[in-house]
Design an enzyme around this catalytic site. Structure first.
Site, PDB file in Angstrom:
ATOM      1  N   ILE A 161       0.841  -1.207   0.000  1.00 16.25           N
ATOM      2  CA  ILE A 161       0.000   0.000   0.000  1.00 16.25           C
ATOM      3  C   ILE A 161       0.873   1.252   0.000  1.00 16.25           C
ATOM      4  O   ILE A 161       0.579   2.228  -0.701  1.00 16.25           O
ATOM      5  CB  ILE A 161      -0.966  -0.006   1.216  1.00 16.25           C
ATOM      6  CG1 ILE A 161      -1.852  -1.259   1.162  1.00 16.25           C
ATOM      7  CG2 ILE A 161      -1.832   1.255   1.209  1.00 16.25           C
ATOM      8  CD1 ILE A 161      -2.698  -1.468   2.403  1.00 16.25           C
ATOM      9  N   SER A 180      11.255   2.348   7.128  1.00 13.24           N
ATOM     10  CA  SER A 180      10.859   0.952   7.337  1.00 13.24           C
ATOM     11  C   SER A 180      12.120   0.291   7.889  1.00 13.24           C
ATOM     12  O   SER A 180      13.169   0.930   7.975  1.00 13.24           O
ATOM     13  CB  SER A 180      10.425   0.303   6.019  1.00 13.24           C
ATOM     14  OG  SER A 180      11.477   0.367   5.088  1.00 13.24           O
ATOM     15  N   ARG A 181      12.027  -0.984   8.265  1.00 10.20           N
ATOM     16  CA  ARG A 181      13.219  -1.600   8.851  1.00 10.20           C
ATOM     17  C   ARG A 181      14.301  -1.836   7.807  1.00 10.20           C
ATOM     18  O   ARG A 181      15.473  -1.651   8.067  1.00 10.20           O
ATOM     19  CB  ARG A 181      12.833  -2.904   9.561  1.00 10.20           C
ATOM     20  CG  ARG A 181      12.032  -2.648  10.831  1.00 10.20           C
ATOM     21  CD  ARG A 181      11.396  -3.901  11.345  1.00 10.20           C
ATOM     22  NE  ARG A 181      10.521  -4.494  10.329  1.00 10.20           N
ATOM     23  CZ  ARG A 181       9.812  -5.595  10.518  1.00 10.20           C
ATOM     24  NH1 ARG A 181       9.875  -6.225  11.663  1.00 10.20           N
ATOM     25  NH2 ARG A 181       9.029  -6.058   9.554  1.00 10.20           N
ATOM     26  N   ARG A 238      -2.877   1.440  11.759  1.00 10.74           N
ATOM     27  CA  ARG A 238      -3.644   0.920  12.885  1.00 10.74           C
ATOM     28  C   ARG A 238      -3.527   1.932  14.010  1.00 10.74           C
ATOM     29  O   ARG A 238      -2.476   2.568  14.175  1.00 10.74           O
ATOM     30  CB  ARG A 238      -3.073  -0.425  13.374  1.00 10.74           C
ATOM     31  CG  ARG A 238      -3.415  -1.622  12.500  1.00 10.74           C
ATOM     32  CD  ARG A 238      -4.893  -2.007  12.589  1.00 10.74           C
ATOM     33  NE  ARG A 238      -5.221  -3.151  11.768  1.00 10.74           N
ATOM     34  CZ  ARG A 238      -5.753  -3.091  10.543  1.00 10.74           C
ATOM     35  NH1 ARG A 238      -6.021  -1.925   9.999  1.00 10.74           N
ATOM     36  NH2 ARG A 238      -6.044  -4.199   9.878  1.00 10.74           N
ATOM     37  N   GLU A 267     -11.150   1.405  18.720  1.00 12.32           N
ATOM     38  CA  GLU A 267     -12.294   1.456  17.808  1.00 12.32           C
ATOM     39  C   GLU A 267     -13.426   0.563  18.311  1.00 12.32           C
ATOM     40  O   GLU A 267     -13.152  -0.496  18.855  1.00 12.32           O
ATOM     41  CB  GLU A 267     -11.860   1.001  16.414  1.00 12.32           C
ATOM     42  CG  GLU A 267     -10.868   1.969  15.797  1.00 12.32           C
ATOM     43  CD  GLU A 267     -10.256   1.441  14.505  1.00 12.32           C
ATOM     44  OE1 GLU A 267     -10.765   0.430  13.974  1.00 12.32           O
ATOM     45  OE2 GLU A 267      -9.276   2.029  14.036  1.00 12.32           O
ATOM     46  N   HIS A 285     -12.539   4.305  10.000  1.00 11.34           N
ATOM     47  CA  HIS A 285     -11.839   3.132   9.453  1.00 11.34           C
ATOM     48  C   HIS A 285     -12.463   2.687   8.126  1.00 11.34           C
ATOM     49  O   HIS A 285     -12.982   1.563   8.003  1.00 11.34           O
ATOM     50  CB  HIS A 285     -11.856   1.980  10.467  1.00 11.34           C
ATOM     51  CG  HIS A 285     -10.761   0.964  10.237  1.00 11.34           C
ATOM     52  ND1 HIS A 285     -10.095   0.341  11.253  1.00 11.34           N
ATOM     53  CD2 HIS A 285     -10.226   0.475   9.095  1.00 11.34           C
ATOM     54  CE1 HIS A 285      -9.204  -0.501  10.758  1.00 11.34           C
ATOM     55  NE2 HIS A 285      -9.261  -0.432   9.427  1.00 11.34           N
TER      56      HIS A 285
HETATM   57  P1  NDP Z   1       3.072  -4.776   3.657  1.00 11.91           P
HETATM   58  O1  NDP Z   1       3.393  -5.941   4.490  1.00 11.91           O
HETATM   59  O2  NDP Z   1       3.125  -4.888   2.176  1.00 11.91           O
HETATM   60  O3  NDP Z   1       4.013  -3.534   4.072  1.00 11.91           O
HETATM   61  C1  NDP Z   1       4.285  -3.221   5.406  1.00 11.91           C
HETATM   62  C2  NDP Z   1       5.344  -2.131   5.466  1.00 11.91           C
HETATM   63  O4  NDP Z   1       5.557  -1.770   6.834  1.00 11.91           O
HETATM   64  C3  NDP Z   1       6.699  -2.571   4.913  1.00 11.91           C
HETATM   65  O5  NDP Z   1       7.308  -1.494   4.252  1.00 11.91           O
HETATM   66  C4  NDP Z   1       7.477  -2.934   6.167  1.00 11.91           C
HETATM   67  O6  NDP Z   1       8.870  -2.805   5.925  1.00 11.91           O
HETATM   68  C5  NDP Z   1       6.954  -1.897   7.148  1.00 11.91           C
HETATM   69  N1  NDP Z   1       7.114  -2.323   8.537  1.00 11.91           N
HETATM   70  C6  NDP Z   1       6.721  -3.505   9.085  1.00 11.91           C
HETATM   71  N2  NDP Z   1       7.070  -3.561  10.377  1.00 11.91           N
HETATM   72  C7  NDP Z   1       7.728  -2.409  10.647  1.00 11.91           C
HETATM   73  C8  NDP Z   1       8.359  -1.892  11.814  1.00 11.91           C
HETATM   74  N3  NDP Z   1       8.387  -2.600  12.960  1.00 11.91           N
HETATM   75  N4  NDP Z   1       8.928  -0.666  11.745  1.00 11.91           N
HETATM   76  C9  NDP Z   1       8.919   0.030  10.588  1.00 11.91           C
HETATM   77  N5  NDP Z   1       8.336  -0.401   9.454  1.00 11.91           N
HETATM   78  C10 NDP Z   1       7.742  -1.620   9.483  1.00 11.91           C
HETATM   79  O7  NDP Z   1       1.619  -4.316   4.136  1.00 11.91           O
HETATM   80  P2  NDP Z   1       0.510  -3.492   3.330  1.00 11.91           P
HETATM   81  O8  NDP Z   1       1.141  -2.318   2.669  1.00 11.91           O
HETATM   82  O9  NDP Z   1      -0.310  -4.427   2.534  1.00 11.91           O
HETATM   83  O10 NDP Z   1      -0.401  -2.992   4.561  1.00 11.91           O
HETATM   84  C11 NDP Z   1       0.164  -2.229   5.615  1.00 11.91           C
HETATM   85  C12 NDP Z   1      -0.807  -2.106   6.775  1.00 11.91           C
HETATM   86  O11 NDP Z   1      -1.807  -1.159   6.467  1.00 11.91           O
HETATM   87  C13 NDP Z   1      -1.591  -3.358   7.154  1.00 11.91           C
HETATM   88  O12 NDP Z   1      -0.829  -4.216   7.967  1.00 11.91           O
HETATM   89  C14 NDP Z   1      -2.803  -2.793   7.870  1.00 11.91           C
HETATM   90  O13 NDP Z   1      -2.603  -2.760   9.257  1.00 11.91           O
HETATM   91  C15 NDP Z   1      -2.903  -1.360   7.330  1.00 11.91           C
HETATM   92  N6  NDP Z   1      -4.149  -1.207   6.571  1.00 11.91           N
HETATM   93  C16 NDP Z   1      -5.113  -0.343   7.010  1.00 11.91           C
HETATM   94  C17 NDP Z   1      -6.297  -0.208   6.316  1.00 11.91           C
HETATM   95  C18 NDP Z   1      -7.362   0.709   6.783  1.00 11.91           C
HETATM   96  O14 NDP Z   1      -8.523   0.393   6.599  1.00 11.91           O
HETATM   97  N7  NDP Z   1      -7.044   1.853   7.347  1.00 11.91           N
HETATM   98  C19 NDP Z   1      -6.582  -0.982   5.099  1.00 11.91           C
HETATM   99  C20 NDP Z   1      -5.483  -1.821   4.705  1.00 11.91           C
HETATM  100  C21 NDP Z   1      -4.328  -1.934   5.433  1.00 11.91           C
HETATM  101  P3  NDP Z   1       9.986  -3.634   6.783  1.00 11.91           P
HETATM  102  O15 NDP Z   1       9.469  -5.039   6.902  1.00 11.91           O
HETATM  103  O16 NDP Z   1      11.238  -3.480   5.983  1.00 11.91           O
HETATM  104  O17 NDP Z   1      10.078  -2.927   8.101  1.00 11.91           O
END
Ligand code: NDP
Length: 325
Positions: A161, A180-181, A238, A267, A285
């Site tokens: 996303i 991101s990490r 979230r 929520e 949301h």
């Molecule tokens: P992805 O798994 O494709 O991407 C997650 C990203 O977050 C990666 O860039 C990852 O990089 C980074 N990340 C993960 N853990 C950490 C951390 N501890 N510190 C920093 N960065 C971190 O997920 P999506 O893009 O598909 O979705 C992301 C999130 O969006 C979902 O998990 C969901 O919670 C939220 N969401 C919310 C919605 C809403 O209705 N508001 C709808 C859809 C999704 P890296 O691993 O290198 O750290």
């Protein structure tokens, strides 16, 4: 009936999901008045769990280790939503249980809404509309707003996303960086391993990363203070990733300029203090909440379950899930 596997549904789901579940499974309901009796009677036969309704209700863990311990035959947990922080995924993995989510089918929808919320927050669109509806326009024009034109933008999370948001933002001609990490290979944007450093360097932060224990309160008072008095926070990730109390304080005392929030810590309850603030744009949301996208997500929940029980393996297992042998 003997051929239909037994499944536990943790709460209400879309009618198109429930119709298909009841066609292919014997469904038990955790939200039924007699849930305890159903669990006691059928717990030993339940092989699947369907969970998630699009909102994780403040990170409440509906599929807990304690629940899984009562369901020794569960093989798969199918989660509605790409975020699966409502499932204790480590506990599931330890029991060899496969967890699936609904990635990919919602990326563009969520990215579209994020852009909408960004513009709404920076240009104060909901406030301007309230102004007009309140009959205030004849008394004078709406006050001038901040602009996106002088801002650089930082994404927290650059996954599926995040990259869909970045593609859209490319058209806005503003500098972009991300935290991101690990850096994502092949992306032209600067990567910040340190979130505070990113917050210091940009004027807007957009959170789009998973919830759960690892990211709990990642956006805290220190990050908000680094973002600074003209800074704007957009959270479509979230509620748990932001220290909500620190955010309310920062919005009240001018530590940051504004916030656009689609997600909250508890929520569907939103703190009255937040609702009272004029510099916050608040959504219930809804980032993925369109007919087309929710139907695609719902179908993927069902298709994961059907594929699993057809012996075709899970379609979209989460990374923590054990590789089915
Ligand atoms: P992805 O798994 O494709 O991407 C997650 C990203 O977050 C990666 O860039 C990852 O990089 C980074 N990340 C993960 N853990 C950490 C951390 N501890 N510190 C920093 N960065 C971190 O997920 P999506 O893009 O598909 O979705 C992301 C999130 O969006 C979902 O998990 C969901 O919670 C939220 N969401 C919310 C919605 C809403 O209705 N508001 C709808 C859809 C999704 P890296 O691993 O290198 O750290």
């Amino acid at each position: 009936d003997a051929a239909r596997p037994e499944l536990l549904q943790t709460g209400p789901m879309m009618p198109m999901i429930e119709a298909q579940l009841s066609q292919h499974f014997i469904v038990h309901r955790l939200d039924a008045p007699d849930a305890e009796a159903q669990l006691a009677e059928a717990g030993g036969r339940i092989r699947a769990i369907a969970t998630g309704v699009g909102s994780t209700a403040g990170g409440a863990r509906r599929v807990t280790q304690a629940l899984l311990a009562r369901l020794p035959k569960v093989e798969i947990v199918a989660n509605f939503g790409v975020g699966y922080d409502s499932v204790e995924v480590a506990a599931a993995a330890a029991r060899g249980i496969v967890v699936t989510n609904t990635p990919g089918v919602l990326d563009d929808e969520v990215a579209d809404l994020t852009i909408g919320l960004l513009l709404a927050t920076v240009r104060r669109i909901p406030q301007a509309e309230r102004y007009l509806r309140a009959g205030l326009w004849p008394k004078g024009g709406f006050p001038l707003s901040p602009t996106l034109r002088d801002r650089s933008i930082g994404l927290i999370g650059m996954g599926r996303i995040g990259q869909a948001i970045a593609r859209r933002l490319a058209g806005f001609g503003r500098p972009l960086a991300y935290h991101s990490r690990r850096p994502v290979e092949g992306l032209p944007y600067p990567h910040y391993p340190d979130l505070v450093a990113l917050a210091r360097d940009v004027d807007v932060l957009i959170a789009i990363l998973p919830g759960g224990p690892e990211t709990h309160h990642l956006i805290n008072a220190e990050v908000l203070s680094a973002l600074g008095p003209t800074g704007i926070l957009i959270n479509v990730a979230r509620g748990s990733v932001v220290d909500e109390e620190a955010l309310v304080r920062a919005l009240k005392d001018g530590t940051i300029a504004g916030a656009g929030l689609d997600v909250f810590a508890h929520e569907p309850n939103v703190p009255a203090e937040l609702i009272a603030l004029d510099n916050a744009v608040l959504l219930p949301h809804i980032a993925s909440a369109t007919h087309v996208t929710r139907n695609a997500m719902g179908q993927l929940v069902v298709d994961n379950l059907l594929a699993w029980f057809d012996g075709r393996g899970p379609l979209t297992p989460v990374p923590e899930t054990p590789v089915p042998g």
